[in-house]
Scaffold this motif. Structure first.
Motif, PDB file in Angstrom:
ATOM      1  N   GLY A  38      83.088  38.587  53.454  1.00  0.00           N
ATOM      2  CA  GLY A  38      82.998  39.827  54.204  1.00  0.00           C
ATOM      3  C   GLY A  38      81.714  40.554  53.887  1.00  0.00           C
ATOM      4  N   SER A  39      81.646  41.795  54.337  1.00  0.00           N
ATOM      5  CA  SER A  39      80.471  42.632  54.104  1.00  0.00           C
ATOM      6  C   SER A  39      80.831  43.754  53.146  1.00  0.00           C
ATOM      7  N   VAL A  40      80.000  43.936  52.146  1.00  0.00           N
ATOM      8  CA  VAL A  40      80.221  45.009  51.169  1.00  0.00           C
ATOM      9  C   VAL A  40      78.900  45.680  50.841  1.00  0.00           C
ATOM     10  N   HIS A  41      78.994  46.883  50.287  1.00  0.00           N
ATOM     11  CA  HIS A  41      77.806  47.581  49.807  1.00  0.00           C
ATOM     12  C   HIS A  41      77.435  47.074  48.421  1.00  0.00           C
ATOM     13  N   PRO A  42      76.192  47.243  48.036  1.00  0.00           N
ATOM     14  CA  PRO A  42      75.804  46.885  46.663  1.00  0.00           C
ATOM     15  C   PRO A  42      76.698  47.583  45.650  1.00  0.00           C
ATOM     16  N   GLY A  43      77.085  46.836  44.639  1.00  0.00           N
ATOM     17  CA  GLY A  43      78.004  47.366  43.646  1.00  0.00           C
ATOM     18  C   GLY A  43      79.459  47.113  43.961  1.00  0.00           C
ATOM     19  N   GLY A  44      79.732  46.636  45.156  1.00  0.00           N
ATOM     20  CA  GLY A  44      81.104  46.380  45.575  1.00  0.00           C
ATOM     21  C   GLY A  44      81.657  45.071  45.035  1.00  0.00           C
ATOM     22  N   SER A  45      82.888  44.797  45.442  1.00  0.00           N
ATOM     23  CA  SER A  45      83.610  43.616  44.954  1.00  0.00           C
ATOM     24  C   SER A  45      84.243  42.861  46.113  1.00  0.00           C
ATOM     25  N   LEU A  46      84.411  41.576  45.908  1.00  0.00           N
ATOM     26  CA  LEU A  46      85.136  40.714  46.842  1.00  0.00           C
ATOM     27  C   LEU A  46      85.853  39.636  46.041  1.00  0.00           C
ATOM     28  N   ARG A  47      86.907  39.103  46.623  1.00  0.00           N
ATOM     29  CA  ARG A  47      87.625  37.993  46.006  1.00  0.00           C
ATOM     30  C   ARG A  47      87.689  36.854  47.009  1.00  0.00           C
ATOM     31  N   LEU A  48      87.124  35.738  46.662  1.00  0.00           N
ATOM     32  CA  LEU A  48      87.187  34.549  47.488  1.00  0.00           C
ATOM     33  C   LEU A  48      88.320  33.646  47.006  1.00  0.00           C
ATOM     34  N   SER A  49      88.922  32.947  47.943  1.00  0.00           N
ATOM     35  CA  SER A  49      89.968  31.981  47.620  1.00  0.00           C
ATOM     36  C   SER A  49      89.616  30.646  48.269  1.00  0.00           C
ATOM     37  N   CYS A  50      90.066  29.584  47.637  1.00  0.00           N
ATOM     38  CA  CYS A  50      89.887  28.238  48.199  1.00  0.00           C
ATOM     39  C   CYS A  50      91.180  27.482  47.947  1.00  0.00           C
ATOM     40  N   THR A  51      91.838  27.091  49.024  1.00  0.00           N
ATOM     41  CA  THR A  51      93.134  26.418  48.914  1.00  0.00           C
ATOM     42  C   THR A  51      93.038  24.988  49.415  1.00  0.00           C
ATOM     43  N   ALA A  52      93.604  24.086  48.646  1.00  0.00           N
ATOM     44  CA  ALA A  52      93.655  22.683  49.039  1.00  0.00           C
ATOM     45  C   ALA A  52      95.000  22.405  49.702  1.00  0.00           C
ATOM     46  N   SER A  53      94.970  21.656  50.795  1.00  0.00           N
ATOM     47  CA  SER A  53      96.204  21.299  51.488  1.00  0.00           C
ATOM     48  C   SER A  53      96.294  19.784  51.614  1.00  0.00           C
TER      49      SER A  53
END
Length: 122
Positions: free
Chosen positions: A9-24
């Protein structure tokens, strides 16, 4: 067997994100998993690695800001990103060294998920 990455996604500097990767798929176990990223006009680079036992390594440019983890029961890997900088802007890809399917004689090697885009800007 498929890897799918989510959470960009889009965030401002200093922000946070959480990425996920799922195997099926009909998966027995997954060996080391990794996050890579590729910024526009640059080569893909390794961000972080986690073994199936939970041992982790980080690229110097994210150490202390990003945390890689995994939930083997859910066949999912995560990347918690904090203190994001504009230079973290990239498409992030997940990768698995080897994915063993139930009953398989050999693993699926070097599996890649589709990228998820991270944009850090003010």
């Amino acid at each position: 067997v498929q890897l799918q990455a989510f959470g960009g996604g889009s965030v401002h500097p200093g922000g946070s994100l959480r990425l996920s990767c799922t195997a099926s798929g009909n998966i027995f176990t997954i060996n080391a998993m990794k996050w890579f990223r590729q910024a526009p006009g640059k080569q893909r680079e390794l961000v972080a690695t986690i073994t199936n036992h939970g041992d982790t390594t980080y690229a110097e440019f994210v150490r202390g800001r990003f945390t890689i983890s995994r939930d083997n029961a859910k066949k999912t890997m995560y990347l918690e990103m904090s203190s994001l900088k504009p230079e973290d802007t990239a498409v992030y890809y997940c990768n698995a060294d080897e994915i063993w399917e139930n009953g398989a004689y050999s693993p699926v090697a070097n599996a890649w998920g589709q990228g998820t885009e991270v944009t850090v800007s003010s």
